[in-house]
Design an enzyme around this catalytic site. Sequence first.
Site, PDB file in Angstrom:
ATOM      1  N   CYS A  65      76.781  44.316  46.041  1.00 24.66           N
ATOM      2  CA  CYS A  65      75.422  44.831  46.089  1.00 24.66           C
ATOM      3  C   CYS A  65      75.178  45.415  47.474  1.00 24.66           C
ATOM      4  CB  CYS A  65      74.424  43.713  45.803  1.00 24.66           C
ATOM      5  SG  CYS A  65      74.684  42.896  44.223  1.00 24.66           S
ATOM      6  N   LYS A  66      74.178  46.266  47.574  1.00 24.22           N
ATOM      7  CA  LYS A  66      73.838  46.924  48.830  1.00 24.22           C
ATOM      8  C   LYS A  66      72.490  46.419  49.319  1.00 24.22           C
ATOM      9  CE  LYS A  66      72.082  51.059  48.732  1.00 24.22           C
ATOM     10  NZ  LYS A  66      71.848  52.503  48.612  1.00 24.22           N
TER      11      LYS A  66
END
EC number: 5.3.99.2
Length: 191
Positions: A65-66
């Site tokens: 995830c970012k």
Amino acid sequence: MATPNRLCMGLLLLGVLGALQTPAPAQAALQPNFQEDKFLGLWFTSGLASNSSWFLEKKKVLSMCKSVVGPAADGGLNLTSTFLRKDQCETRTLLLRPAGAPGCYSYTSPHWSSTHEVSVVETDYETYALLSTESVRGPGQDFHMATLYSRTQTPRAEVKEKFTTFAKSLGFTEEGIVFLPKTDKCMEERT
């Protein structure tokens, strides 16, 4: 029941979900002379560790995830996380409030309405950050998680080894440590 991608969001938000079924890990120290301004910017959640039964069941379906860390108007930090859910990019923001020494923050879990403490234990600001998250939701419901943030989607082998050593020092087992696979969706390296 939550989808695997929704479950990733729970982990991404630094351990919003799960309950330990083992004794609490050792306490982690904070990054000496933590410099919040250098911690800001784009990070990828590259590794996670937990002894939560929920995490152990779902870790194989999670992906990277970012997150973007930015200053909040009230002096805390906004942690804006983007992840893939039902083939669409979804973004959520948590407010991390200062909680004592520099590098220590707290937030309220939107899922459990419990307070979680997040500590930046070690970082070089340019490559990686090691974080520890913990909370107590009730008797016997302590939650602990270690997180590896990386400035790129491909952390170096030395950084992965550093995270593994860190996670084990907190009491997590090899089974409870995962390096999240990259995904092409929702991961643009823009801030």
